[in-house]
Design a protein around this motif. Structure first.
Motif, PDB file in Angstrom:
ATOM      1  N   GLU A 140       9.573   4.862  -2.421  1.00 16.80           N
ATOM      2  CA  GLU A 140       8.366   5.420  -1.763  1.00 16.80           C
ATOM      3  C   GLU A 140       8.197   4.816  -0.100  1.00 16.80           C
ATOM      4  OE1 GLU A 140       7.354   8.065  -2.552  1.00 16.80           O
ATOM      5  OE2 GLU A 140       8.472   7.954  -4.523  1.00 16.80           O
ATOM      6  N   GLU A 141       8.704   3.495  -0.070  1.00 23.20           N
ATOM      7  CA  GLU A 141       8.537   2.860   1.333  1.00 23.20           C
ATOM      8  C   GLU A 141       7.100   2.569   1.583  1.00 23.20           C
ATOM      9  OE1 GLU A 141      10.851   5.202   3.826  1.00 23.20           O
ATOM     10  OE2 GLU A 141      12.717   4.151   3.507  1.00 23.20           O
ATOM     11  N   LEU A 142       6.216   1.992   0.560  1.00 20.20           N
ATOM     12  CA  LEU A 142       5.087   1.537   0.922  1.00 20.20           C
ATOM     13  C   LEU A 142       5.058   0.160   1.773  1.00 20.20           C
ATOM     14  CD1 LEU A 142       4.361   4.410  -0.602  1.00 20.20           C
ATOM     15  CD2 LEU A 142       2.680   3.101  -1.818  1.00 20.20           C
ATOM     16  N   ARG A 143       3.945  -0.296   2.278  1.00 23.94           N
ATOM     17  CA  ARG A 143       3.947  -1.636   2.661  1.00 23.94           C
ATOM     18  C   ARG A 143       3.003  -2.259   1.445  1.00 23.94           C
ATOM     19  NH1 ARG A 143       1.081   0.908   7.035  1.00 23.94           N
ATOM     20  NH2 ARG A 143      -0.692  -0.021   6.226  1.00 23.94           N
ATOM     21  N   TYR A 144       3.412  -3.371   1.584  1.00 23.23           N
ATOM     22  CA  TYR A 144       2.554  -4.084   0.627  1.00 23.23           C
ATOM     23  C   TYR A 144       1.045  -4.057   0.360  1.00 23.23           C
ATOM     24  CZ  TYR A 144       6.890  -6.717  -1.101  1.00 23.23           C
ATOM     25  OH  TYR A 144       8.119  -7.155  -1.586  1.00 23.23           O
ATOM     26  N   ASP A 145       0.410  -3.701   1.464  1.00 18.92           N
ATOM     27  CA  ASP A 145      -0.992  -3.495   1.210  1.00 18.92           C
ATOM     28  C   ASP A 145      -1.488  -2.246   0.760  1.00 18.92           C
ATOM     29  OD1 ASP A 145      -0.028  -2.445   3.775  1.00 18.92           O
ATOM     30  OD2 ASP A 145      -1.966  -2.368   4.631  1.00 18.92           O
ATOM     31  N   GLU A 146      -0.490  -1.161   0.986  1.00 21.38           N
ATOM     32  CA  GLU A 146      -0.759  -0.044   0.453  1.00 21.38           C
ATOM     33  C   GLU A 146      -0.082   0.047  -0.857  1.00 21.38           C
ATOM     34  OE1 GLU A 146       0.533   2.767   4.192  1.00 21.38           O
ATOM     35  OE2 GLU A 146       2.129   2.134   3.095  1.00 21.38           O
ATOM     36  N   MET A 147       0.715  -0.727  -1.485  1.00 23.09           N
ATOM     37  CA  MET A 147       1.041  -0.780  -2.789  1.00 23.09           C
ATOM     38  C   MET A 147      -0.065  -1.621  -3.595  1.00 23.09           C
ATOM     39  SD  MET A 147       4.948  -2.273  -2.176  1.00 23.09           S
ATOM     40  CE  MET A 147       5.298  -3.019  -3.832  1.00 23.09           C
TER      41      MET A 147
END
Lengths: 179, 184
Positions: A140-147
């Protein structure tokens, strides 16, 4: 003109329920892929996906920022996939063969099919929290803060899970993968 | 396998997993049938949504002048004054909702939040307050039903409620609990 998520959400809340279909169509494939990668079979994935969209509709008034409907519904999906994964895990922890790969097997080289099958197998052997973190990060290529926002897990814990998932996949796929 | 091999492996696995999934063509209709079964949102939700949506108004100069006159007159004779909270009607709450108190004894924790079905598992929506005895408490209004929830300690540790039954649908090894709010 393409309507934004916010416009659609406000229309649905105002009583134009049929416009919800546009949101379903807009996010169905991406969410469906996540559910499938987490659960490993189409039947469970579609069940979870439907449950997610219906739950999202029922609590649509709680969507704080309608323009971010996609992120909000994805968060619900992540939670529902966890629950479903847990139920399925108790029912059957065996490797679930990639149904789509089988359906397309005739169009695929045998080696390619074998590689896909090995990946599916390796993914299914990861603990659920590591599988979730790996998919969110690399598929999904989320950033860590988004995760962190989506999962409710701290960034450091997520980094640890991704790291462990990568190491475990390397162990599981060593010998199958060659540069 | 060296570092570049490792990265290559991850990239190739990710590439493979990004393949699209073919969802059953009847899926959308199936979802919408279920959505329609639940009907339109409640009237108060629709009213609020209508007010939030941009609306197109067509006014002739004459009707605009008449509207302005009516508005000025209404403000002049109204007993309600702007800024007076007594003039604001609160949104009616669900009368079936009950106040439920959640508690966790965690004297060493620096923060605890309550996360569950009722706040869409939002980590920040329901922070808990520490009492002098080291207990963390919060209250939530819930309508009758069954809910799954967990305590999130120090931002990333999911702790089940020791005073509640574990969730049957738990995800990561017994970290969530259930509560059933009965009908009054």
């Amino acid at each position: 003109m393409v309507e934004s998520d916010g416009q659609l959400v406000r229309s649905v809340l105002a009583g134009d329920v049929d416009r919800y279909a546009i949101l379903v169509e807009r996010y169905r494939d991406r969410l469906g892929r996540y559910a499938y990668r987490m659960l490993g079979n189409l039947e469970d994935s579609e069940e979870v996906l439907q449950d997610t969209f219906v739950r999202a509709f029922k609590s649509l008034k709680n969507c704080q920022d309608p323009e971010l409907f996609g992120r909000w519904v994805f968060k619900i999906l992540v939670n529902r996939a966890r629950t479903a994964g847990s139920i399925r895990g108790r029912r059957d922890r065996l490797f679930v063969t990639d149904e789509i790969a089988i359906l397309n097997a005739s169009d695929m080289k045998q080696s390619e099919y074998g590689w896909r099958e090995e990946i599916e197998r390796a993914l299914s052997e990861l603990p659920a929290d590591q599988r979730e973190a790996f998919i969110l990060k690399y598929v999904e290529e989320l950033r860590y803060d988004e995760m962190a926002e989506v999962t409710g897990v701290g960034v450091s814990a997520l980094k640890m899970r991704v790291n462990r998932a990568c190491r475990r996949l390397r162990e599981l796929l060593e010998g199958v993968y060659r540069e | 396998m060296n570092e570049s091999g490792h990265n290559g492996l991850v990239e190739r696995v990710a590439h493979e997993l990004k393949r699209s999934i073919k969802i059953d063509p009847s899926f959308d209709e199936s979802v919408m049938a279920e959505v329609r079964r639940h009907g339109k949102p409640a009237m108060w939700v629709r009213v609020i949504a209508w007010w939030r949506r941009p609306q197109q108004l067509s006014l002739s100069p004459l009707s605009m002048a008449a509207s302005a006159a009516v508005l000025i007159l209404a403000v002049a004779v109204s007993p309600v004054r702007f800024g007076n909270p007594d003039g604001v009607e609160p949104i009616a709450e669900d009368p079936a909702a009950r106040v439920i108190r959640f508690e966790l004894d965690a004297p060493r924790a620096s923060s605890v939040t309550l996360s569950g079905d009722f706040n869409d598992w939002d980590l920040e929506a329901t922070p808990m307050t520490r009492t002098s005895s080291g207990e963390w408490v919060t209250t939530v209004k819930l309508v009758p039903g069954r809910y799954e929830y967990t305590f999130v300690v120090d931002g990333d540790k999911w702790v089940p409620d020791p005073a509640a039954p574990p969730s049957l649908f738990d995800d990561f090894g017994g970290t969530s609990s259930t509560i059933t709010v009965p009908e009054v």
